[in-house]
Design an enzyme around this catalytic site. Sequence first.
Site, mmCIF file in Angstrom:
data_model
loop_
_atom_site.group_PDB
_atom_site.id
_atom_site.type_symbol
_atom_site.label_atom_id
_atom_site.label_comp_id
_atom_site.label_asym_id
_atom_site.label_seq_id
_atom_site.Cartn_x
_atom_site.Cartn_y
_atom_site.Cartn_z
ATOM 1 N N ASN A 66 10.199 -0.172 -7.221
ATOM 2 C CA ASN A 66 10.316 -1.194 -6.178
ATOM 3 C C ASN A 66 11.537 -0.933 -5.301
ATOM 4 O O ASN A 66 12.455 -0.205 -5.700
ATOM 5 C CB ASN A 66 10.464 -2.572 -6.819
ATOM 6 C CG ASN A 66 9.140 -3.157 -7.263
ATOM 7 O OD1 ASN A 66 8.116 -2.951 -6.625
ATOM 8 N ND2 ASN A 66 9.176 -3.910 -8.360
ATOM 9 N N CYS A 75 0.873 0.165 -9.090
ATOM 10 C CA CYS A 75 0.892 -0.187 -7.664
ATOM 11 C C CYS A 75 -0.453 0.208 -7.068
ATOM 12 O O CYS A 75 -0.776 1.391 -6.984
ATOM 13 C CB CYS A 75 2.037 0.538 -6.952
ATOM 14 S SG CYS A 75 2.055 0.236 -5.177
ATOM 15 N N ASN A 77 -1.978 -0.472 -3.858
ATOM 16 C CA ASN A 77 -2.003 0.138 -2.517
ATOM 17 C C ASN A 77 -1.419 1.547 -2.594
ATOM 18 O O ASN A 77 -1.873 2.456 -1.895
ATOM 19 C CB ASN A 77 -1.188 -0.697 -1.525
ATOM 20 C CG ASN A 77 -1.857 -2.015 -1.181
ATOM 21 O OD1 ASN A 77 -3.088 -2.108 -1.155
ATOM 22 N ND2 ASN A 77 -1.063 -3.044 -0.921
ATOM 23 N N HIS A 161 1.354 -10.736 -12.922
ATOM 24 C CA HIS A 161 1.042 -11.535 -11.729
ATOM 25 C C HIS A 161 0.856 -12.998 -12.087
ATOM 26 O O HIS A 161 0.192 -13.315 -13.086
ATOM 27 C CB HIS A 161 -0.251 -11.041 -11.061
ATOM 28 C CG HIS A 161 -0.086 -9.705 -10.426
ATOM 29 N ND1 HIS A 161 0.283 -9.554 -9.103
ATOM 30 C CD2 HIS A 161 -0.197 -8.456 -10.930
ATOM 31 C CE1 HIS A 161 0.379 -8.259 -8.833
ATOM 32 N NE2 HIS A 161 0.094 -7.569 -9.924
ATOM 33 N N ASN A 192 5.064 -10.909 -10.077
ATOM 34 C CA ASN A 192 4.569 -10.934 -8.696
ATOM 35 C C ASN A 192 3.829 -12.254 -8.511
ATOM 36 O O ASN A 192 3.170 -12.731 -9.453
ATOM 37 C CB ASN A 192 3.601 -9.774 -8.469
ATOM 38 C CG ASN A 192 4.266 -8.429 -8.690
ATOM 39 O OD1 ASN A 192 5.047 -7.976 -7.854
ATOM 40 N ND2 ASN A 192 3.978 -7.766 -9.813
ATOM 41 N N GLU A 210 6.187 -10.107 -3.781
ATOM 42 C CA GLU A 210 6.242 -9.059 -4.798
ATOM 43 C C GLU A 210 7.575 -9.041 -5.539
ATOM 44 O O GLU A 210 8.645 -9.078 -4.903
ATOM 45 C CB GLU A 210 6.021 -7.682 -4.164
ATOM 46 C CG GLU A 210 4.577 -7.437 -3.807
ATOM 47 C CD GLU A 210 4.311 -5.964 -3.565
ATOM 48 O OE1 GLU A 210 4.927 -5.116 -4.243
ATOM 49 O OE2 GLU A 210 3.496 -5.673 -2.689
ATOM 50 N N ARG A 211 7.469 -8.915 -6.835
ATOM 51 C CA ARG A 211 8.648 -8.665 -7.674
ATOM 52 C C ARG A 211 9.392 -7.453 -7.111
ATOM 53 O O ARG A 211 8.777 -6.407 -6.835
ATOM 54 C CB ARG A 211 8.149 -8.375 -9.097
ATOM 55 C CG ARG A 211 9.203 -7.939 -10.068
ATOM 56 C CD ARG A 211 8.637 -7.723 -11.464
ATOM 57 N NE ARG A 211 7.730 -6.604 -11.580
ATOM 58 C CZ ARG A 211 7.306 -6.057 -12.724
ATOM 59 N NH1 ARG A 211 7.711 -6.562 -13.858
ATOM 60 N NH2 ARG A 211 6.473 -5.043 -12.739
ATOM 61 N N CYS A 219 -0.661 -6.522 -1.234
ATOM 62 C CA CYS A 219 -0.367 -6.021 -2.591
ATOM 63 C C CYS A 219 -1.705 -5.753 -3.271
ATOM 64 O O CYS A 219 -2.522 -6.672 -3.433
ATOM 65 C CB CYS A 219 0.442 -7.070 -3.358
ATOM 66 S SG CYS A 219 0.747 -6.597 -5.080
ATOM 67 N N GLY A 222 -1.917 -7.304 -6.669
ATOM 68 C CA GLY A 222 -1.950 -8.751 -6.406
ATOM 69 C C GLY A 222 -3.351 -9.175 -5.984
ATOM 70 O O GLY A 222 -3.831 -10.258 -6.370
#
Length: 276
Positions: A66, A75, A77, A161, A192, A210-211, A219, A222
């Site tokens: 991050n 992740c 995306n 999440h 998140n 987002e965290r 996200c 997410g």
Amino acid sequence: MFLHFTKMHGLGNDFMVIDLVTQHAHITPKQVKHWSNRHTGIGFDQLLLVEPPNKPDVDFSYRIFNADGSEVEQCGNGARCFAIFVRNKRLTAKKHIIVETSSGIIELHVLPDHQVKVNMGKARFTPKEIPFLAEQQATTYPLVVEEQTIDISAVSMGNPHAVIRTDNLKTAPVQALGSKIEHHPLFPNRVNVGFIEITDRHHAKLRVWERGAGETQACGTGACAAAVTAIQNNWMESPVHLQLLGGKLTIEWKGGDTPVFMTGNAVSVYEGKIQL
Ligand SMILES: N[C@@H](CCC[C@H](N)C(=O)O)C(=O)O
């Protein structure tokens, strides 16, 4: 020594992507934080590292940091960008790419027109796996934040999440409560936070805090977490078409332990090099 990188994005969730198959570097959280700065660095939500596989039958290892320098498990995306990156860099010619992350294997399917479909693996709902400090598993949990009680769902897509249903996404307290929920003591690894406004059985809008990065344009994990929550609660049916701030994603899930599929685009923006 210079390190070559590519700047990419998936629906505006932006990344610095580094090939550590042909380049060698030990990257520290301090460097990540410095490079992520949008004024004094390159600027990104996450750093993605493309590494050689650690086991047979896997094409690559995928590590994610991050913007705040914390290393994370998954992740979505970024996974789509990963697929386009390894093909553009000729690290593989495959259209079906198997990738290991710290939370398990994901499978990337490269489609025409910069679209990538990702098998994100299964969604996990048991509090211990998220991790979330609840005594019993439930579909929604009352969470006390700033003297208000908010109904949240909790799910892991490899990363944690919280999902909150709202009637009005424009006025949802993404900025006001995002950070407070991210750091809530019941989420020992932070979390998140997604806010979903459902339009009909197959369409919804989503914003995500987002965290380790704050509110982003989109996200992927997410989106998976929000879609499986909406299906699990019988608010929606698969496929779920989500409109995020930066664009659209489609999520498919047949329930239970079946895998969650995410489809969307990935874009290369520019190439650069940075001095180490
Ligand atoms: N942008 C991502 C998620 C990146 C990691 C996340 N902020 C976390 O800390 O778990 C996505 O597209 O999934």
